[in-house]
Design a protein around this motif. Structure first.
Motif, mmCIF file in Angstrom:
data_model
loop_
_atom_site.group_PDB
_atom_site.id
_atom_site.type_symbol
_atom_site.label_atom_id
_atom_site.label_comp_id
_atom_site.label_asym_id
_atom_site.label_seq_id
_atom_site.Cartn_x
_atom_site.Cartn_y
_atom_site.Cartn_z
ATOM 1 N N HIS A 43 0.845 -1.205 0.000
ATOM 2 C CA HIS A 43 0.000 0.000 0.000
ATOM 3 C C HIS A 43 0.875 1.248 0.000
ATOM 4 O O HIS A 43 1.194 1.804 1.053
ATOM 5 C CB HIS A 43 -0.928 -0.015 1.215
ATOM 6 C CG HIS A 43 -2.054 0.968 1.137
ATOM 7 N ND1 HIS A 43 -3.290 0.745 1.709
ATOM 8 C CD2 HIS A 43 -2.145 2.198 0.559
ATOM 9 C CE1 HIS A 43 -4.079 1.784 1.493
ATOM 10 N NE2 HIS A 43 -3.391 2.696 0.803
ATOM 11 N N HIS A 69 1.558 5.118 -2.261
ATOM 12 C CA HIS A 69 1.053 6.076 -3.262
ATOM 13 C C HIS A 69 2.199 6.989 -3.665
ATOM 14 O O HIS A 69 2.424 8.019 -3.029
ATOM 15 C CB HIS A 69 -0.074 6.927 -2.680
ATOM 16 C CG HIS A 69 -1.267 6.167 -2.205
ATOM 17 N ND1 HIS A 69 -2.217 5.666 -3.055
ATOM 18 C CD2 HIS A 69 -1.667 5.817 -0.945
ATOM 19 C CE1 HIS A 69 -3.173 5.059 -2.350
ATOM 20 N NE2 HIS A 69 -2.857 5.126 -1.069
ATOM 21 N N PHE A 111 -13.533 2.843 -3.053
ATOM 22 C CA PHE A 111 -13.665 3.773 -1.929
ATOM 23 C C PHE A 111 -15.131 3.920 -1.530
ATOM 24 O O PHE A 111 -15.983 4.162 -2.390
ATOM 25 C CB PHE A 111 -13.142 5.160 -2.312
ATOM 26 C CG PHE A 111 -11.643 5.268 -2.409
ATOM 27 C CD1 PHE A 111 -10.960 4.764 -3.501
ATOM 28 C CD2 PHE A 111 -10.913 5.891 -1.407
ATOM 29 C CE1 PHE A 111 -9.576 4.873 -3.598
ATOM 30 C CE2 PHE A 111 -9.528 6.005 -1.493
ATOM 31 C CZ PHE A 111 -8.857 5.498 -2.588
ATOM 32 N N HIS A 126 -6.008 -0.208 5.274
ATOM 33 C CA HIS A 126 -5.702 0.755 6.356
ATOM 34 C C HIS A 126 -6.756 0.791 7.461
ATOM 35 O O HIS A 126 -7.317 1.834 7.770
ATOM 36 C CB HIS A 126 -5.384 2.141 5.808
ATOM 37 C CG HIS A 126 -6.344 2.709 4.785
ATOM 38 N ND1 HIS A 126 -7.707 2.622 4.903
ATOM 39 C CD2 HIS A 126 -6.114 3.409 3.648
ATOM 40 C CE1 HIS A 126 -8.278 3.245 3.873
ATOM 41 N NE2 HIS A 126 -7.315 3.722 3.092
ATOM 42 N N SER A 138 -6.595 9.478 6.079
ATOM 43 C CA SER A 138 -7.902 8.833 6.243
ATOM 44 C C SER A 138 -7.791 7.332 6.053
ATOM 45 O O SER A 138 -7.181 6.901 5.073
ATOM 46 C CB SER A 138 -8.899 9.390 5.221
ATOM 47 O OG SER A 138 -9.133 10.742 5.510
ATOM 48 N N ASP A 160 0.458 2.627 3.643
ATOM 49 C CA ASP A 160 -0.349 3.712 3.065
ATOM 50 C C ASP A 160 0.522 4.969 2.913
ATOM 51 O O ASP A 160 0.056 6.089 3.133
ATOM 52 C CB ASP A 160 -1.585 3.998 3.929
ATOM 53 C CG ASP A 160 -2.608 4.864 3.224
ATOM 54 O OD1 ASP A 160 -2.468 5.065 2.000
ATOM 55 O OD2 ASP A 160 -3.534 5.344 3.897
ATOM 56 N N ASN A 182 -4.727 14.504 2.290
ATOM 57 C CA ASN A 182 -4.756 13.344 3.204
ATOM 58 C C ASN A 182 -3.600 12.399 2.925
ATOM 59 O O ASN A 182 -3.482 11.877 1.803
ATOM 60 C CB ASN A 182 -6.060 12.555 3.004
ATOM 61 C CG ASN A 182 -7.264 13.188 3.666
ATOM 62 O OD1 ASN A 182 -8.217 12.503 4.017
ATOM 63 N ND2 ASN A 182 -7.245 14.496 3.828
ATOM 64 N N GLY A 183 -2.778 12.139 3.928
ATOM 65 C CA GLY A 183 -1.727 11.143 3.775
ATOM 66 C C GLY A 183 -0.485 11.517 4.554
ATOM 67 O O GLY A 183 -0.305 12.679 4.943
HETATM 68 O O1 URP Z 1 -5.034 9.557 3.792
HETATM 69 C C1 URP Z 1 -4.772 8.672 2.996
HETATM 70 N N1 URP Z 1 -4.973 7.436 3.359
HETATM 71 N N2 URP Z 1 -4.305 8.989 1.781
HETATM 72 C C2 URP Z 1 -4.058 8.096 0.714
HETATM 73 C C3 URP Z 1 -5.304 7.684 -0.019
HETATM 74 C C4 URP Z 1 -5.990 6.524 0.640
HETATM 75 O O2 URP Z 1 -7.166 6.635 0.972
HETATM 76 O O3 URP Z 1 -5.372 5.488 0.809
#
Ligand code: URP
Ligand code: ZN
Ligand code: ZN
Length: 467
Positions: free
Chosen positions: A58, A60, A151, A238, A287, A314, A343-344
């Motif tokens: 996981h 990004h 999602f 997550h 999130s 994540d 978010n992240g």
């Molecule tokens: O806040 C987060 N988790 N950002 C990455 C996108 C996700 O929902 O995994």
């Protein structure tokens, strides 16, 4: 090229024993005591664990999100991953609304090729899935993209309705794919966010207060129910809250094939972090959000008892300050409105050390369970085992020499992720990576990167082999 790793203690998900490992080319060739083998190079692993490389399913990298783009790309992010002992990642391609999945697949391959320093796979984020596009999912499976993230949150951006979820789940029942679910009730959260902002509550802590654990619990229960109706396993990503874990546990106790991952941030950080002075709480805006501290104990119990099967990161970093590494404004986009904070958070480099220290040294999980959670189970669930995820003859020589006694202090300054803060700044612990081999090549030695961007290969993953 033959490399002999001498005198380490091999740890897999099931075994623990002292032995030498002979690597021939890209593969583990022989494992045995006092091997008498010709080698081009010998690595002394006395006092070290020899672990299978970490697998982070996981991440990004280079993700357009929240009005900006995650600050690590496939080069900076995967080099940081290697420093932290992760030799394989699975990142997320994102379907454009109304567009074929193939286009997103090609776009993400292009982002990654020539840059990635670790072997990598892709999941596909599905934003719409009408009946006529279902065959795209089968096409992705043929390309080796065998999992799809949906999602239940972020209305207007990523959120899909129950009918879409059900259609996609049913298709994976037939094509062997896996649905990975972001389980939060986006409609409820949206209402709570509007109310908070209307009342003038704009600080980062309201990110957590408008995304209650009940919203995660509800969505997790619904996702599992939909998967039961579709007759197919499901994987919750997550997972942060005891409320959601209870739903997974209840389903598993009934024999329903529900699987879930959590992440280090939910094990080591808490809702209190959002109350740090000024805008500092924005560092932790992700999130689902961080939860009150008592949830951590429940998550550790879930990990020990196999109600949670994987620890991923994540990893989705955004800088606090504009201009770091030439990057534009990121977290500051939400100064004065928490709902606009991207978010992240970063984590791809710190997972193994955190989980070893808090989990194994903390007496919460065994060292074998540690390996299972960070490498073997993700390999099995996402179609990479036994090529990845274990130390065995014939497997890829993705190996980590891990010093269980070496002390560390975490700091953004000494870490390699392209982000100007670290959520664990100043935290100390023991147990860290010293040397990393990726398909037989030493790519990290005593903290130095010796690999090469672009060396990583795309991994065509197998279809579902569980339940
Ligand atoms: O806040 C987060 N988790 N950002 C990455 C996108 C996700 O929902 O995994
Ligand atoms: Zn998500
Ligand atoms: Zn994510």
């Amino acid at each position: 090229m033959r490399t002999l790793i001498r005198g380490g203690e091999i740890i897999t998900a099931t075994d623990r024993y002292e032995a030498d490992v002979l690597v021939d080319g890209e593969i583990v060739a022989t494992i045995g005591r006092d091997l008498q083998a010709e080698a081009d190079r010998t690595l002394d692993a006395k006092g070290m664990y020899v672990l299978p490389g970490g697998i982070d399913v996981h991440t990004h990298f280079d993700l357009p999100f929240g009005g900006t783009r995650s600050s690590d790309d496939f080069e900076t992010g995967t080099i940081a991953a290697l420093h932290g002992g992760t030799t394989t990642i699975v990142d997320f391609a994102v379907q454009d609304m109304g567009a074929p999945l193939q286009r997103a697949y090609e776009a993400w391959r292009e982002k990654a090729e020539g840059k990635t320093a670790v072997d990598y796979g892709l999941h596909m984020i599905v934003r719409d899935m009408p009946e006529v596009r279902l065959a795209d999912m089968d096409e992705m499976i043929r390309e080796g993209v065998t999992s799809f993230k949906l999602f239940m949150a972020y209305p207007g951006v990523f959120m899909v309705d129950d009918a879409t979820i059900f259609r996609a789940l049913r298709r994976t029942a037939d094509n062997g794919g896996v649905i990975c679910m972001h389980a939060e009730n986006g409609g409820v959260i949206d209402e709570l966010v509007k109310k908070a902002l209307a009342e003038g509550n704009t600080a980062p802590v309201y990110h957590a207060l408008t995304r209650p654990p009940e919203a995660e619990g509800e969505a997790t229960g619904r996702a599992i129910a939909l998967s039961e109706m579709a007759g197919v396993p499901i994987y919750i990503v997550h997972l942060s809250a005891a409320h959601a874990l209870a739903k997974v546990k209840e389903a598993r106790d009934r024999g329903v094939p529900a699987y879930a991952e959590t992440c280090p941030q939910y094990l080591f950080l808490s809702e209190d972090n959002y109350r740090e002075p000024g805008f500092a709480g924005a560092q932790y805006v992700m999130s689902p959000p961080l939860r009150p501290k008592w949830h951590q104990d429940e998550l550790w119990k879930g990990l020990a008892g196999d109600d949670l099967q994987v620890i991923s990161t994540d990893h989705c970093p955004f800088c606090m300050k504009e201009g770091f590494a030439g990057l534009p404004k990121q977290k500051e986009l939400g100064m004065g409105d928490f709902s606009k904070i991207p978010n992240g958070a970063p984590g791809v480099e710190t997972r193994l050390s955190l989980v070893y220290d808090g989990g194994v040294r903390g007496g919460r999980i065994s060292v074998n369970r540690f390996v299972q959670l960070v490498s073997t189970a993700p390999a099995k669930l996402f179609g990479l085992f036994p090529r990845k995820g274990t130390v065995a003859v014939g497997s890829d020589a993705d190996l980590v020499l891990f010093d269980p006694n070496r002390e560390w202090t975490m700091s953004a300054k000494s870490l390699h992720m392209r982000v100007d803060y670290n959520p664990y700044e100043g935290r100390t612990g023991k147990g860290t990576v010293t040397t990393v081999l990726s398909r037989g090549e030493v790519v990290i030695e005593n903290g130095k990167f010796l690999g090469r961007a672009g060396r990583g290969r795309f991994l065509k993953r197998a279809t579902r082999s569980f339940a």
